[in-house]
Design an enzyme around this catalytic site. Structure first.
Site, short mmCIF file in Angstrom:
data_model
loop_
_atom_site.label_atom_id
_atom_site.label_comp_id
_atom_site.label_asym_id
_atom_site.label_seq_id
_atom_site.Cartn_x
_atom_site.Cartn_y
_atom_site.Cartn_z
N ARG A 206 0.36 -1.22 0.09
CA ARG A 206 -0.04 0.05 -0.13
C ARG A 206 0.86 1.13 -0.40
NH1 ARG A 206 -3.82 -2.72 3.93
NH2 ARG A 206 -2.59 -2.67 5.26
N ASP A 242 -15.82 -3.14 -3.38
CA ASP A 242 -16.23 -4.12 -2.68
C ASP A 242 -17.50 -4.49 -2.57
OD1 ASP A 242 -13.62 -5.26 -0.50
OD2 ASP A 242 -15.84 -5.89 0.19
N ASN A 269 -19.86 -6.27 -7.00
CA ASN A 269 -18.93 -8.00 -7.61
C ASN A 269 -18.12 -6.94 -8.70
OD1 ASN A 269 -18.60 -10.02 -9.67
ND2 ASN A 269 -20.00 -11.50 -7.91
N ASP A 290 -6.82 -6.89 -4.53
CA ASP A 290 -6.61 -7.32 -4.44
C ASP A 290 -7.43 -8.20 -3.58
OD1 ASP A 290 -5.64 -8.14 -2.07
OD2 ASP A 290 -5.34 -7.00 -0.37
N CYS A 330 -3.13 -14.11 -2.63
CA CYS A 330 -2.66 -14.43 -1.79
C CYS A 330 -3.34 -15.65 -0.95
CB CYS A 330 -3.83 -13.99 -0.40
SG CYS A 330 -5.82 -13.99 -0.55
N1 SAH Z 1 -6.84 -4.72 -0.19
C1 SAH Z 1 -7.82 -4.49 1.46
C2 SAH Z 1 -8.37 -6.46 2.07
C3 SAH Z 1 -9.03 -6.76 0.24
S1 SAH Z 1 -9.42 -8.59 0.84
C4 SAH Z 1 -6.50 -4.36 1.97
O1 SAH Z 1 -5.66 -3.84 1.82
O2 SAH Z 1 -6.93 -4.05 3.23
C5 SAH Z 1 -10.47 -8.74 0.07
C6 SAH Z 1 -11.86 -7.98 0.15
O3 SAH Z 1 -13.13 -8.43 -1.03
C7 SAH Z 1 -13.24 -8.57 1.13
O4 SAH Z 1 -13.18 -7.35 1.89
C8 SAH Z 1 -14.24 -9.45 0.65
O5 SAH Z 1 -15.62 -8.10 0.83
C9 SAH Z 1 -13.70 -8.68 -1.03
N2 SAH Z 1 -14.73 -9.36 -2.04
C10 SAH Z 1 -14.64 -10.75 -1.84
N3 SAH Z 1 -15.47 -11.41 -3.46
C11 SAH Z 1 -15.70 -9.90 -4.25
C12 SAH Z 1 -15.95 -9.92 -5.44
N4 SAH Z 1 -16.64 -11.13 -6.01
N5 SAH Z 1 -16.58 -8.61 -5.58
C13 SAH Z 1 -16.17 -7.14 -4.78
N6 SAH Z 1 -15.29 -7.42 -3.43
C14 SAH Z 1 -15.20 -9.38 -3.14
#
Ligand code: SAH
Length: 386
Positions: A206, A242, A269, A290, A330
């Site tokens: 980040r 998100d 989505n 991410d 991850c």
């Molecule tokens: N980038 C963030 C962490 C992301 S964790 C950081 O640095 O803190 C992954 C995220 O993806 C979660 O918040 C989850 O709600 C979201 N997520 C999971 N599937 C998704 C989808 N199909 N579309 C959008 N968001 C999604």
């Protein structure tokens, strides 16, 4: 003293090769050994080390030390202190970071994360659970937090025959803590946030994006908005996406905390949204992808790779010339080579010339041991289209 646990030659070889785990099938001792630290020998009675014993787990032994010294309070304190000392040169204004990364810090099955004055820990094996008071005391004496919360609700505890629970183990832990990451302030809910409250493993990535972002920004899978807020310092406008309403509510509070009003938060989505942006002909100078782990088990890898490729291909198409994509995975089961192959395939399909500028991983407070692949799971790549 606890009687020694005897292991096979194959079990002993694992320790020699630098991996701390010995599996059930390589433990020769029959009869009941209670969970906790045990001395370990080979068949001929030769001492090999001391380990945490988990009677119900496939991972039966986790190496603590090859020495015979007593594993008392002083020993645990010294290990936690050594881990804390390795974090002494964190960048300024870093109040949320990992202090103990389990096997990566020679403290198998123990996670200790610091959020300001609060510590959130996870005890992830039966062997460690058996000596919880000793471990908690070492954490308290070394880190002197205002409170310690045990986020023992991680699913891996089931493999150890342990209950899933969240408990305040010492002092007091507020429901919300404000922390700092470089120039950004953000809120953490130790009891409700993902993992121990935040994705600390992406901290350095980040900060990297916060230094090189340009043009309009797009943060896909934003969770509580951290990448978006970092890039919003340089990007005139940022769109952050998100699927979780609750995560976005916190993201909005984080934006207010930093007086950033150039981020639009969108509940959607990611797959649908990327497609829609492409249809609308939108372009961005900076994109962050991410996603959550698409492959939670090995059998899911082919499908996961298809999913990763789809979002990366769409993101590459959305980049303005000279634009950058930071993309991460991850999924432990998708290794670095497979991740980079997937990106190469997405780049080929995009028809654009894509430069691999940096390959990154998890932040340095999550040390990855070369001989213990399980300590590393996060891959990141910084790509630029020409
Ligand atoms: N980038 C963030 C962490 C992301 S964790 C950081 O640095 O803190 C992954 C995220 O993806 C979660 O918040 C989850 O709600 C979201 N997520 C999971 N599937 C998704 C989808 N199909 N579309 C959008 N968001 C999604």
């Amino acid at each position: 003293m606890t009687p020694a646990v005897v292991v096979s030659a194959k079990g002993a070889a694992r320790w020699r090769q630098g991996h701390p785990w010995i599996y059930r099938s390589d433990v020769l001792t029959t009869g009941r050994t209670p969970a906790g630290p045990v001395p370990v020998t080979d068949r001929s009675g030769r001492f090999l080390g001391q380990a945490l014993f988990s009677p119900a787990s496939e991972i039966r032994l986790r190496l603590l030390t090859r020495e015979e010294d007593p594993l008392d309070g002083a020993w645990w304190r010294a290990r936690v202190e050594a881990a804390a000392a390795r974090r002494a040169d964190l960048p300024p204004n870093t109040t949320a970071y990992r202090v103990v990364h389990a096997e990566g810090d020679g403290l198998p099955s123990l996670i200790v994360d610091r959020y300001g004055d609060v510590v959130v820990a996870q005890i992830l094996s039966a062997g460690l659970e058996a000596i919880r008071p000793l471990v908690l005391e070492a954490i308290q004496e070394t880190l002197r937090p205002q409170g310690v919360l045990l986020r023992n609700d991680a699913a891996v505890r089931r493999h150890e025959g342990l209950p899933l629970e969240i408990l305040e183990a010492a002092g007091s832990v507020p429901d919300t803590v404000e922390v700092q990451e470089g120039g950004i302030r953000y809120l953490v809910s130790p009891r409700e946030g993902q993992k121990t409250g935040a994705f600390l493993d992406q901290r350095e990535n980040r900060l990297l994006l916060g230094r090189l972002a340009q043009g309009d920004g797009l943060d896909v899978f934003t969770y509580q908005g951290l990448f978006a807020l970092h890039v919003a310092g340089r990007c005139p406008r940022v769109l952050a996406v998100d699927s979780s309403t609750a995560a976005l509510a916190v993201a909005r509070r984080n934006a207010a905390l930093n007086a950033r009003d150039n981020v639009a938060w969108r509940e959607a989505n990611a797959f649908d949204l990327l497609r829609a942006l492409e249809r609308e002909g939108r372009t961005f100078g900076t994109i962050v992808l991410d996603p959550p782990a698409f492959a939670k088990q090995k059998s899911a890898v082919p499908r996961a790779l298809a999913g990763y490729k789809e979002i990366n291909l769409r993101a590459l198409r959305l980049l303005a010339p000279g634009g950058v994509l930071f993309t991460a995975s991850c999924s432990f089961h998708v290794n670095r080579a497979a991740f980079l192959d997937m990106l190469a395939a997405a780049a080929a399909d995009s028809g654009r010339r894509v430069v691999l500028e940096q390959v990154t991983g998890q932040s340095s407070d999550h040390p990855e041991l070369l001989t213990v692949p399980e300590t590393g799971y996060l891959k990141g790549a910084l790509l630029r289209v020409l």
